[in-house]
Motif scaffolding. Structure first.
Motif, PDB file in Angstrom:
ATOM      1  N   GLY A  19      54.213  41.418 -12.284  1.00  0.00           N
ATOM      2  CA  GLY A  19      52.848  41.910 -12.418  1.00  0.00           C
ATOM      3  C   GLY A  19      52.728  43.396 -12.247  1.00  0.00           C
ATOM      4  O   GLY A  19      51.734  43.893 -11.698  1.00  0.00           O
ATOM      5  N   VAL A  20      53.736  44.149 -12.712  1.00  0.00           N
ATOM      6  CA  VAL A  20      53.717  45.606 -12.614  1.00  0.00           C
ATOM      7  C   VAL A  20      54.099  46.184 -13.971  1.00  0.00           C
ATOM      8  O   VAL A  20      54.452  45.463 -14.900  1.00  0.00           O
ATOM      9  N   SER A  21      54.049  47.507 -14.077  1.00  0.00           N
ATOM     10  CA  SER A  21      54.422  48.161 -15.331  1.00  0.00           C
ATOM     11  C   SER A  21      55.946  48.286 -15.440  1.00  0.00           C
ATOM     12  O   SER A  21      56.670  48.213 -14.447  1.00  0.00           O
ATOM     13  N   GLU A  22      56.425  48.496 -16.674  1.00  0.00           N
ATOM     14  CA  GLU A  22      57.860  48.689 -16.875  1.00  0.00           C
ATOM     15  C   GLU A  22      58.345  49.951 -16.165  1.00  0.00           C
ATOM     16  O   GLU A  22      59.475  49.992 -15.659  1.00  0.00           O
ATOM     17  N   SER A  23      57.521  50.975 -16.123  1.00  0.00           N
ATOM     18  CA  SER A  23      57.936  52.192 -15.413  1.00  0.00           C
ATOM     19  C   SER A  23      58.093  51.920 -13.924  1.00  0.00           C
ATOM     20  O   SER A  23      59.020  52.447 -13.271  1.00  0.00           O
TER      21      SER A  23
END
Length: 366
Positions: A19-23
């Protein structure tokens, strides 16, 4: 029906699951600032659950592959340093790979489970484009594993169903172990040997079983009851120990066949230790010819083949798969028996002296 190859987990998969961004995933996995400790822990936990591994080559990140072929040996490491077969095999493999500027990633492990674990890790890390697989076994789990991972491979050594069955990206290159053993038994039988012992390699290997089965078939065909096989780990120590046991038997063999050159040379040393003359009292045959066999005294009769050429042809089969060719099952050139000074007719039984025969005239006159 061929299964769909497994897909390697990506940073995008980790980001979706966590549930986070790829960065944020990139920051967490590369231990860079920019994410909280809680996020870093969650990302790493998800990566572990998915079996994600970092790529070891920048080219692999772009999907171009790592231009590397893998080879894993699940053999006792102590047996490899002096055995010439694998050194010659690898030299032939490297010769073919060098033409295409492919690298060779080599690893020795303890057992088959460890070998399979290496394949999974290499696949997850994008370390290899294809594999050379040695020492086929009955009920071998590796073809199905590699097929599921989608890794092209060549199995070196006969394995039923590979190269012509359901494993669409796996070829098989094999030599005729059955015919090789038949030629050895025929040679010894023609010399007059009837008590033959086969000091074999690892019992779980398919080629060991084929050699043992061929020996038994040839013995049955010739009505030879005193023909047996004894399995070992291929080492000189176990080869020597097995030789001592069989030579100490009530009816020792007149000929011994060894599954590699190292054990044959060890057996020759044991014969000398026990004052057993080779070949006058004992004939010795080695399965694979080498400089060891040719430089002992006497020189050892051996089953000869172009082992480096065998390795080169296996690598060429793998390159053909990497180029998009079909899986194939290829029978390699048959080995030939090189007869040398270590084989000769067995000793004749000592004729009984008249005085040793209870009812002989010499005994009755006493």
């Amino acid at each position: 029906m061929r299964r769909t190859p497994a897909r390697r987990p990506t940073m995008k998969d980790i980001a979706r699951r966590a549930g986070v961004s790829e960065s944020a995933v990139s920051f967490a996995l590369n231990d860079r600032p920019g994410v909280s400790a809680a996020t870093r822990d969650r990302v790493r936990r998800v990566a572990e659950e998915l079996g994600w591994q970092p790529s070891t080559a920048a080219r692999a990140l772009s999907g171009e592959g790592s231009a590397t072929v893998g080879l894993v040996l699940a053999r006792p490491a102590r047996t490899l340093g002096v055995e010439s077969f694998f050194l010659q095999l690898v030299s032939g493999v490297q010769e073919a790979l060098a033409v295409r500027r492919l690298g060779l990633l080599f690893q020795v492990v303890e057992d088959l489970d460890a070998e399979c674990a290496v394949y999974r890790r290499w696949w997850a890390e994008r370390r290899v484009d294809g594999l050379l697989v040695v020492d086929p076994r009955d009920d071998d789990p590796r073809p199905a594993l590699l097929d599921g991972l989608g890794l092209p491979a060549v199995v070196i050594g006969a394995l039923d169903g590979v190269g012509e069955g359901p494993h669409g990206a796996i070829s098989n290159l094999w030599a005729d172990d059955t015919g090789g053993m038949a030629s050895i038994v025929g040679h010894l039988y023609d010399l007059g040997h009837r008590r033959i012992v086969h000091i074999a390699g690892l019992p779980e290997l398919a080629h060991t079983r084929r050699r043992i089965d061929s020996l038994r078939t040839e013995a049955d065909r010739r009505a030879l009851p005193d023909v047996v096989s004894v399995t070992t780990d291929y080492s000189d120590a176990q080869g020597a120990a097995a030789t001592r046991r069989v030579l100490a038997a009530a009816h020792p063999p007149t000929a011994i066949v060894y599954d590699n050159d190292v054990m044959a040379v060890a057996g020759l040393a044991v014969a000398a230790e026990r004052d057993v003359s080779v070949p006058r009292q004992l004939s010795i045959v080695a399965w694979d010819d080498s400089v060891l066999c040719r430089n002992t005294h006497p020189a050892l009769t051996a089953l000869a083949r172009d082992t480096a050429g065998f390795g080169r042809r296996a690598a060429e089969q793998l390159i053909a798969l990497l180029d998009g060719g079909p899986a194939r099952r290829v029978r390699d050139v048959a080995p030939r028996l090189a007869a040398r000074k270590s084989t000769a007719p067995p000793p004749l039984p000592h004729p009984a002296r008249p005085e040793d025969v209870p009812d002989s005239p010499a005994r009755r006159s006493e």
